[in-house]
Each structure stands twice: as structure tokens, then as C-alpha cells.
Design an enzyme around this catalytic site. Structure first.
Site, PDB file in Angstrom:
ATOM      1  N   HIS A  51       0.832  -1.204   0.000  1.00  0.00           N
ATOM      2  CA  HIS A  51       0.000   0.000   0.000  1.00  0.00           C
ATOM      3  C   HIS A  51       0.863   1.249   0.000  1.00  0.00           C
ATOM      4  O   HIS A  51       1.209   1.782   1.061  1.00  0.00           O
ATOM      5  CB  HIS A  51      -0.907  -0.047   1.240  1.00  0.00           C
ATOM      6  CG  HIS A  51      -2.035   0.931   1.213  1.00  0.00           C
ATOM      7  ND1 HIS A  51      -3.274   0.653   1.732  1.00  0.00           N
ATOM      8  CD2 HIS A  51      -2.129   2.199   0.725  1.00  0.00           C
ATOM      9  CE1 HIS A  51      -4.083   1.689   1.562  1.00  0.00           C
ATOM     10  NE2 HIS A  51      -3.401   2.654   0.963  1.00  0.00           N
ATOM     11  N   HIS A  53       1.430   5.143  -2.022  1.00  0.00           N
ATOM     12  CA  HIS A  53       0.966   6.144  -2.988  1.00  0.00           C
ATOM     13  C   HIS A  53       2.191   6.821  -3.593  1.00  0.00           C
ATOM     14  O   HIS A  53       2.912   7.535  -2.902  1.00  0.00           O
ATOM     15  CB  HIS A  53       0.057   7.170  -2.306  1.00  0.00           C
ATOM     16  CG  HIS A  53      -1.208   6.567  -1.764  1.00  0.00           C
ATOM     17  ND1 HIS A  53      -2.334   6.368  -2.542  1.00  0.00           N
ATOM     18  CD2 HIS A  53      -1.522   6.100  -0.535  1.00  0.00           C
ATOM     19  CE1 HIS A  53      -3.282   5.815  -1.800  1.00  0.00           C
ATOM     20  NE2 HIS A  53      -2.811   5.626  -0.583  1.00  0.00           N
ATOM     21  N   ARG A  55       1.928   8.739  -6.394  1.00  0.00           N
ATOM     22  CA  ARG A  55       1.415  10.042  -6.884  1.00  0.00           C
ATOM     23  C   ARG A  55       1.645  10.329  -8.365  1.00  0.00           C
ATOM     24  O   ARG A  55       1.127  11.317  -8.877  1.00  0.00           O
ATOM     25  CB  ARG A  55       1.964  11.204  -6.064  1.00  0.00           C
ATOM     26  CG  ARG A  55       1.648  11.139  -4.572  1.00  0.00           C
ATOM     27  CD  ARG A  55       0.168  11.244  -4.286  1.00  0.00           C
ATOM     28  NE  ARG A  55      -0.108  11.427  -2.853  1.00  0.00           N
ATOM     29  CZ  ARG A  55      -1.106  10.833  -2.217  1.00  0.00           C
ATOM     30  NH1 ARG A  55      -1.924  10.021  -2.873  1.00  0.00           N
ATOM     31  NH2 ARG A  55      -1.315  11.044  -0.935  1.00  0.00           N
ATOM     32  N   ASN A  85      -5.035   5.737  -7.143  1.00  0.00           N
ATOM     33  CA  ASN A  85      -5.693   7.054  -7.128  1.00  0.00           C
ATOM     34  C   ASN A  85      -4.777   8.171  -7.617  1.00  0.00           C
ATOM     35  O   ASN A  85      -4.538   9.158  -6.930  1.00  0.00           O
ATOM     36  CB  ASN A  85      -6.258   7.379  -5.735  1.00  0.00           C
ATOM     37  CG  ASN A  85      -5.182   7.438  -4.656  1.00  0.00           C
ATOM     38  OD1 ASN A  85      -4.079   6.923  -4.844  1.00  0.00           O
ATOM     39  ND2 ASN A  85      -5.496   8.069  -3.542  1.00  0.00           N
ATOM     40  N   ASP A 145      -8.663   2.482  -3.410  1.00  0.00           N
ATOM     41  CA  ASP A 145      -8.193   3.083  -2.153  1.00  0.00           C
ATOM     42  C   ASP A 145      -8.208   4.607  -2.190  1.00  0.00           C
ATOM     43  O   ASP A 145      -7.866   5.229  -3.186  1.00  0.00           O
ATOM     44  CB  ASP A 145      -6.783   2.622  -1.804  1.00  0.00           C
ATOM     45  CG  ASP A 145      -6.346   3.219  -0.484  1.00  0.00           C
ATOM     46  OD1 ASP A 145      -6.963   2.891   0.533  1.00  0.00           O
ATOM     47  OD2 ASP A 145      -5.417   4.050  -0.486  1.00  0.00           O
ATOM     48  N   ASN A 276      -6.432   9.026   7.081  1.00  0.00           N
ATOM     49  CA  ASN A 276      -7.607   8.198   6.783  1.00  0.00           C
ATOM     50  C   ASN A 276      -7.204   6.746   6.655  1.00  0.00           C
ATOM     51  O   ASN A 276      -6.392   6.426   5.787  1.00  0.00           O
ATOM     52  CB  ASN A 276      -8.213   8.693   5.455  1.00  0.00           C
ATOM     53  CG  ASN A 276      -9.416   7.875   5.018  1.00  0.00           C
ATOM     54  OD1 ASN A 276      -9.713   6.824   5.554  1.00  0.00           O
ATOM     55  ND2 ASN A 276     -10.104   8.353   3.993  1.00  0.00           N
ATOM     56  N   ASP A 303       0.798   2.604   3.766  1.00  0.00           N
ATOM     57  CA  ASP A 303      -0.104   3.681   3.328  1.00  0.00           C
ATOM     58  C   ASP A 303       0.672   4.992   3.199  1.00  0.00           C
ATOM     59  O   ASP A 303       0.169   6.074   3.548  1.00  0.00           O
ATOM     60  CB  ASP A 303      -1.320   3.831   4.258  1.00  0.00           C
ATOM     61  CG  ASP A 303      -2.429   4.662   3.600  1.00  0.00           C
ATOM     62  OD1 ASP A 303      -2.281   5.051   2.424  1.00  0.00           O
ATOM     63  OD2 ASP A 303      -3.440   4.932   4.274  1.00  0.00           O
ATOM     64  N   HIS A 307       2.181  14.364   0.742  1.00  0.00           N
ATOM     65  CA  HIS A 307       1.458  15.585   0.390  1.00  0.00           C
ATOM     66  C   HIS A 307       2.427  16.759   0.467  1.00  0.00           C
ATOM     67  O   HIS A 307       3.267  16.810   1.376  1.00  0.00           O
ATOM     68  CB  HIS A 307       0.310  15.847   1.369  1.00  0.00           C
ATOM     69  CG  HIS A 307      -0.818  14.873   1.257  1.00  0.00           C
ATOM     70  ND1 HIS A 307      -1.644  14.820   0.156  1.00  0.00           N
ATOM     71  CD2 HIS A 307      -1.259  13.907   2.101  1.00  0.00           C
ATOM     72  CE1 HIS A 307      -2.554  13.860   0.341  1.00  0.00           C
ATOM     73  NE2 HIS A 307      -2.329  13.281   1.504  1.00  0.00           N
TER      74      HIS A 307
HETATM   75 ZN   LIG Z   1      -7.080   3.985   2.125  1.00  0.00          ZN
END
Ligand SMILES: [Zn+2]
Length: 428
Positions: A51, A53, A55, A85, A145, A276, A303, A307
Site C-alpha cells: 500500500h 501512494h 502520486r 488514485n 483506495d 484516513n 499507506d 502531500h
Molecule cells: Zn485507504
């Protein structure tokens, strides 16, 4: 090449001979070729993140495949699953192949794109799961996700569809109506701070439903970032039925609690703690640790959610949710699980390498360090304690809740199929 003086899973000191990217020999007194001094570090199979990200495409100001895999390598990872995402969303063979190719080109860490379950993550129409599975990226993990596949019929169809290619649906369990405007864990502290609460039942209701759906259609379900004691109870029950269900917990949910939103060295209402699912209570943390120890929760997944500063350093209600995690994961797990006696190094190797590789169906990752295995190896020194310095991160983003905290351990070196990606704690 010989990696000299390491302790595999914390055992007795040995040397590892690596040839052609594969572990050729494990023993003592090995000589010949280039020698890397392991200095008695713990050797683990290269970590695998289910998991992450990254980006890219779309938010290259937060992270790119290059900086994200540099960050992963520094954290001891040899493979990451890149969440869908992005912008555009990874919902076609074209986008997942683009991300997969970038990972291959940089060669720092294997990048396995996660395919979106629904087109544009909009929860209305199934994406082309089969085309992504058949693509060069060979996608096996599918997730919306960031959003929950809340429609029960779509979730059922996704679970049915992925059976054809031994895929798995990874659910972000968040009942959307119960969490409209939710800002932090629903409880005493949210009441005191006047922030809209995020009830545990919003997570638990979806997990219960999805366990039943997965059992009904005989498919594989993976539950992302489990955060409540109630979720653990549901998973324990579902697993006792023999259903094909796996689950993950993040490092931050193993260590941090919701009272940090009220009181922390960083002050009250600091959005660095906005994530989250939200940070929960001490009782939830204890239940998550116990579940990871007894195998009810299979995996630690970061996760990692980078940012840029302007999206985090703003007022609480406007701030983005998420924390970076790749470069601190192993240290946080040591603090929460090893130093508390809940897991040993073999347990960490299972939860952070073997189990995630198995769930993602990655044949060349998560293998024990023994002759014949690909030489994906992480060397970790658990004996040091250092202050977390976000400015030293390889990640493009700095949104870590651990800045200034002293955490145990340090990744000394990472090898991807025998090639050092990190040496002496620095990118090789
Ligand atoms: Zn999530």
C-alpha cells in the site's frame, strides 16, 4: 559478492554469497570477490509494501515514481504496490503499464501497480480488470483506495471477476454516509475538540459485509489499513470460518492515538495527525498489535501518502489526509512490536515481506534468505536510536508525524536482486 557478518532474522552471524542476483551460499568464513561488511546487522528478506501512494502520474509535486522508490529503498523495501488514485486514475492497461515501466527503468524497487476497481474511482462502473491483469504490469491487486467500493453489487462483481486471474480486491473500508465530513476518530476527544467524528462502525460495517460477500462468491478479499478493535474481532471471526481474507495495519496505527490531535509537541489541531482512517484510541492500538502478533492481521503496509507542505500546513478541516511512511516503517514496527516482545524478526519478515508478497502474488519477492532465492535483502541495525529528520528523507514530501521523535533502528543497506540500492544508509 559477499555480504559479510550479518544475522539472518537475528540469528547467528553468517556470510551471504550473492551471484547473478541470487543467493548462492550462506555460511561462515566465505571469501572471494567484492566484500560488503554487514557489521552484524539483522538481515531480512527485502520488504514488500502492499500500500504505497507514488502520486505519479498527476501529483508529481508530492512524489514521483523515482523519489517514491528512492524512499522505499531507504526504508528497506524491494517491492511496492502503487495505489491507483493517480491522475489519470490507474484504471486502464495503459496507465498501469506506464507506472510499471517507470519503476523498471529506475531499478530501485519493483513497482507493482494496483488497478482501480471502478472507472475513475467513481464507484459506478467496473474498470477493465482483465485488461490490467493481462498487461505487462500483470496487475493482481485491485483497489479504489482513498475511496470505498460502497456499492454491494459492484463489490460482489469485482470479487467474482478477479477470481479468473487469481486477483484480490483490496478494500478501503469506509461507509461513506457514516463518514460525511468526518475529521477524526469519533470519541471523547472529537467531542471535546468539536470535530466531526469518524465512527468505528463505519469501518467495521464494510469489513463485515465484504467478508460475507467474499465468502459467498468464494473469492479473495484484502482489507486495507484496519484501525479498530472491532474490525479485529470481525476479521478473527471471518478467518475462523476458513475464508480467504487477509488484512493489513499501518505503522502509525500501531503507535499513535487520537489524543495527539488534542495535545502533542506540535500543538493542538496539528494536521500532521490527520489521516484516513483516523488515529484511534489506546485500546484500538493494543488490539491491533495483538492481532498482528497472532496473525489475525497478516501484513504491515505503510499507506505512504505524500502531500506537499501547502496541503498539510493549513487549518485542520482544510488539510489533506495522510502521512509519509516508507522511511520510518521498520523503526516504528521495531518500537511497537519488537521492543515490546510481541514479534521476533522472523515475525517481522513474515508480516513485512513474505505475507505481502504472497497476497500480491509476487513470485520473486518475500523469499527466505537461502540458496536459490533472489537476493532481495535488507540489512537493519536495531541497536541505534536516532531522531527522525524529515529533511533527510528521499521522499519529495515531509509530512511525517515522527519529526523530532527518537525511534529505534536504521536501515543500513538494501539489495534488489543483488544490486545495492542503499549502502551505509544512503542511496547507492
Ligand atoms: Zn485507504
Amino acid at each position: 559478492m559477499i555480504i559479510h557478518n550479518v544475522r539472518i532474522l537475528g540469528g547467528e552471524p553468517v556470510d551471504i554469497r550473492v551471484a547473478d542476483g541470487v543467493v548462492a551460499e550462506v555460511g561462515t568464513g566465505l571469501t572471494g570477490g567484492e566484500v560488503i561488511d554487514g557489521q552484524g546487522a539483522v538481515a531480512l528478506p527485502g520488504l514488500v509494501d502492499l500500500h504505497t501512494h507514488l502520486r505519479e502520474p498527476g501529483r508529481e509535486d508530492a512524489e514521483t515514481v523515482l523519489t517514491g522508490t528512492q524512499s522505499a529503498a531507504r526504508g528497506g523495501y524491494t517491492a511496492v504496490h502503487a495505489m491507483a488514485n493517480t491522475s489519470p486514475v490507474a484504471d486502464t492497461a495503459g496507465v498501469v503499464e506506464q507506472v510499471w515501466r517507470l519503476g523498471r527503468e529506475y531499478g530501485l524497487c519493483d513497482v507493482h501497480p494496483v488497478g482501480a476497481v471502478t472507472v475513475g474511482l467513481d464507484g459506478r462502473q467496473l474498470a477493465e480488470l482483465g485488461a490490467m491483469a493481462d498487461s505487462a504490469a500483470r496487475v493482481r491487486v485491485f483497489s479504489d483506495d482513498g475511496k470505498c467500493v460502497s456499492d454491494a453489487v459492484l463489490m460482489r462483481r469485482a470479487l467474482e471477476y478477479v477470481k479468473a486471474f487469481d486477483g484480490v480486491v483490496a478494500q478501503h473500508a469506509q461507509e461513506p454516509r457514516l463518514t460525511e465530513g468526518a475529521q477524526m476518530n469519533e470519541g471523547v476527544i472529537s467531542g471535546r475538540l468539536g470535530l466531526t467524528g469518524w465512527p468505528a462502525v463505519a469501518e467495521e460495517a464494510i469489513i463485515a459485509r465484504d467478508c460475507l460477500l467474499a465468502a459467498h462468491v468464494g473469492s479473495r478479499l484484502h482489507v486495507c489499513h484496519v484501525s479498530t478493535a472491532g474490525s479485529v474481532e470481525i476479521l478473527r471471526w471471518a478467518k475462523s470460518k476458513g475464508w480467504n481474507i487477509t488484512a493489513e495495519v499501518t505503522p502509525h496505527h500501531l503507535l499513535l492515538t487520537d489524543d495527539l490531535v488534542e495535545e502533542s509537541p506540535a500543538g493542538a489541531y496539528n494536521p500532521i495527525y490527520k489521516v484516513n482512517p483516523p488515529l484511534r484510541t489506546r485500546a484500538d492500538v493494543e488490539a491491533l498489535r495483538a492481532a498482528l502478533a497472532d496473525g489475525t492481521i497478516d501484513v504491515v503496509a505503510t499507506d505512504h501518502a505524500p502531500h506537499p507542505v501547502e496541503d498539510k500546513e493549513t487549518e485542520w478541516s482544510a488539510a489533506a489526509m495522510g502521512m509519509v511512511g516508507l522511511e520510518t516503517a521498520l523503526s516504528v514496527v521495531q518500537e511497537a512490536m519488537i521492543d515490546t516482545g510481541l514479534l521476533d524478526w522472523a515475525g517481522v519478515a513474515d508480516r513485512m515481506s513474505a505475507a505481502p508478497a504472497r497476497i500480491g502474488r509476487l513470485a520473486g519477492q518475500g523469499r527466505p534468505i537461502e540458496p536459490g532465492s533472489p537476493a532481495n535483502i535488507t540489512l537493519y541495525d536495531p541497536s541505534v536510536r536516532t531522531e527522525v529528520d524529515p529533511s533527510a528523507f528521499a521522499s519529495k514530501s515531509r509530512n511525517t508525524p515522527y519529526a523530532g521523535m527518537t525511534l529505534p533502528g536504521r536501515v543500513v543497506a538494501t539489495f534488489l536482486r543483488g544490486k545495492p540500492t542503499v549502502l551505509e544508509g544512503k542511496l547507492a
